[in-house]
Design a protein around this motif. Sequence first.
Motif: not given
Length: 107
Positions: A17-19, A32-33, A70, A72, A75, A93, A96
């Motif tokens: 998971e990244v931004i 977004t993540t 990609w 999303e 959560h 990107w 996190m």
Amino acid sequence: MTDWISVKDRLPEAEVEVIVLTVSDNGYKTITTAMYENGKISTDDSIWFWYEMYFDYDEDNDRYLIPEGWWEYRHFNPDEVYNNSIDDVVTHWMPMPEPPDESVEDA
């Protein structure tokens, strides 16, 4: 914080998971993540939960492969939708950030 990395320069590891920074057709930018899937990981081997997702079946290996792209990962979602493909163009990107040091908050 870490600098933005262009997807033209490098992609993150799959399923990390990244931004991300996305740009829509009308130029609207969103942060977004998300996670990148490389198209080589099966739903059985994934660290993410792919609830009621229908992917192409790989008969030779008896598994469903997650398509490259990609995603999303939501959560907190009242609609119980877990993974959504990102339709906008992901341009950049970054990793996190580390969570805060709780001892600092206690001071």
